[in-house]
Design an enzyme around this catalytic site. Sequence first.
Site, PDB file in Angstrom:
ATOM      1  N   LYS A  76       0.990  -1.081  -0.054  1.00  0.00           N
ATOM      2  CA  LYS A  76       0.051  -0.002  -0.014  1.00  0.00           C
ATOM      3  C   LYS A  76       0.770   1.430   0.024  1.00  0.00           C
ATOM      4  O   LYS A  76       1.957   1.346   0.589  1.00  0.00           O
ATOM      5  CB  LYS A  76      -0.777  -0.148   1.381  1.00  0.00           C
ATOM      6  CG  LYS A  76      -1.800   1.082   1.183  1.00  0.00           C
ATOM      7  CD  LYS A  76      -2.832   0.942   2.550  1.00  0.00           C
ATOM      8  CE  LYS A  76      -3.744   2.133   2.737  1.00  0.00           C
ATOM      9  NZ  LYS A  76      -4.580   1.960   3.939  1.00  0.00           N
ATOM     10  N   SER A 151      -9.493   1.628   2.777  1.00  0.00           N
ATOM     11  CA  SER A 151      -8.608   2.509   2.098  1.00  0.00           C
ATOM     12  C   SER A 151      -7.598   1.659   1.230  1.00  0.00           C
ATOM     13  O   SER A 151      -7.089   1.835   0.153  1.00  0.00           O
ATOM     14  CB  SER A 151      -7.963   3.565   2.955  1.00  0.00           C
ATOM     15  OG  SER A 151      -6.995   2.812   3.863  1.00  0.00           O
ATOM     16  N   SER A 175      -9.758  -0.462   7.133  1.00  0.00           N
ATOM     17  CA  SER A 175      -9.204  -0.344   5.813  1.00  0.00           C
ATOM     18  C   SER A 175      -8.533  -1.696   5.475  1.00  0.00           C
ATOM     19  O   SER A 175      -8.042  -1.650   4.205  1.00  0.00           O
ATOM     20  CB  SER A 175      -8.078   0.792   5.673  1.00  0.00           C
ATOM     21  OG  SER A 175      -8.835   1.977   5.537  1.00  0.00           O
TER      22      SER A 175
HETATM   23  N1  GLN Z   1     -12.672   4.154   6.343  1.00  0.00           N
HETATM   24  C1  GLN Z   1     -12.382   4.476   7.718  1.00  0.00           C
HETATM   25  C2  GLN Z   1     -11.849   5.808   7.417  1.00  0.00           C
HETATM   26  O1  GLN Z   1     -12.344   6.402   6.461  1.00  0.00           O
HETATM   27  C3  GLN Z   1     -11.049   3.403   8.019  1.00  0.00           C
HETATM   28  C4  GLN Z   1      -9.904   3.926   7.201  1.00  0.00           C
HETATM   29  C5  GLN Z   1      -8.796   3.335   7.833  1.00  0.00           C
HETATM   30  O2  GLN Z   1      -8.905   2.393   8.349  1.00  0.00           O
HETATM   31  N2  GLN Z   1      -7.466   3.763   7.245  1.00  0.00           N
HETATM   32  O3  GLN Z   1     -11.308   6.330   8.480  1.00  0.00           O
END
Ligand code: GLN
Length: 487
Positions: A76, A151, A175
């Site tokens: 990532k 993400s 994420s």
């Molecule tokens: N979707 C969640 C957010 O927008 C989690 C994102 C993540 O785990 N980095 O914060």
Amino acid sequence: MIDLTLSEVLDRLNNGAVTSVALTQAYLDRIRQADPRVRAFLTLTEELALEQAAAADTRRAAGGSAPLLGVPLALKDVLATRGIQTTAGSRILQGFKPPYNATAVQKLLDAGAVILGKTNTDEFAMGSSTENSGYFTTHNPWDLERVPGGSSGGSAAAVAAGMAAGALGTDTGGSVRQPASLCGVVGLKPGYGRISRYGAFAYASSLDQIGTLSRTARDAALLLNVIAGPDPLDSTSMPIPVPDYTAALDGDVRGLRVGLPREYFTAGIQPEVEAAVRAAVEKLASLGAEVVEISLPHMSYGLPVYYLIATAECSANMARFDGVRYGQREDAGDMWEVYTNTRGHLLGPEVKRRIMLGTYALSAGYYDAYYRKAQEVRTLIREDFDRAFEQVDVIATPATPTTAFKIGEKIGDPLQMYLSDVYTTTVNLAGAAALSLPCGFDGRGLPIGLQLIGPAFEEGRLLRAGDAYQRVTDWHIHRPVVEEPTG
Ligand code: GLN
């Protein structure tokens, strides 16, 4: 070859059935064929990958060995890679080449892994669909009109489409698990402190954790074996021993107490998701697990508490991206204009929204009402889990309330988007560990994910249960067809 699991890839490398160069070439070919449609990668490191693969083959031929020698992986783009562009999905870091490797990345390299490239992400990991990427949206390999989740959507899509044997992501509120679930792969979020976060760009420091994306629980164990452990460069990494996670994979779940929290099976859940998750739990019961209904009473506060704490921490962490120290700068008449132009033009709307929300929650006069209150409720949520783990060994829930949604469907409505993390954020607030596993398909053929939650450093327990489940089911064997568009 690209349909193999990481563990099968490793076997074939070790017994000489395939070379790392041939394998790496197969993944690169697959990327060339499928990625123009999936768009999982922000940066490809083709030349480097082939060099690393050749070095791995030479080392193996000379009798050398290492846990991931010659295995092609994707990372990532929030993980720092020395000399390789690392953007965190943000325009503000376009062209930024870190002078160091994240500890987890360095450990993979030391273990002999081959790096294929950097995967797409919502900007600074803020989002649930990759639509917040400053570059482009990744498409779900199971249905190109749908999101891969986020993400870590690029990493999940890359593994699902056979463009890497495994990948790293990060998980602040879901994420790793949410995109794993939407793409039909395995996502592991270890306990807070299990893996060094050095070199993982900080979003919300009390919640962030690196995790893995792979086809099987066994593959996740192989990756975790390499990247887990304390690190002097991250004071939040825990100085506790790392077990051999593969050694525990004996297929035996007899007597395992599985808790079903009643609060996680309520309105808003897609009926097919609920049915598949309940069927998966019955499968575990048929293997000898004992299923118990439990309660996590503060679950409904999870999302509001998460979005207060995460945005508060984000507002502090984002301050460093000012156009002076890293990445891009928009020059202007004076210092303030440099800041405002750089941040104003190069950060996306969701990052700005979160900086504003977090700044508000921390501001004098509102701190007690929002931030302090959220911290207090966070403690209640953690205590819910502590109490539950006195009764059961693992907790089973859906990973996400629905299967993959359409690109564009939720991007205009941040609250709807935030709701897709309703089952995952509580785990980060508690610092616990969780695994998401493919457990079915809905009527459209989209993957469904089961989430198994365990105490912070009991990843082994989750992997053992997940592996036992995968020995008797074949959801993880199915592959999406990313075919040429017709017409
Ligand atoms: N979707 C969640 C957010 O927008 C989690 C994102 C993540 O785990 N980095 O914060």
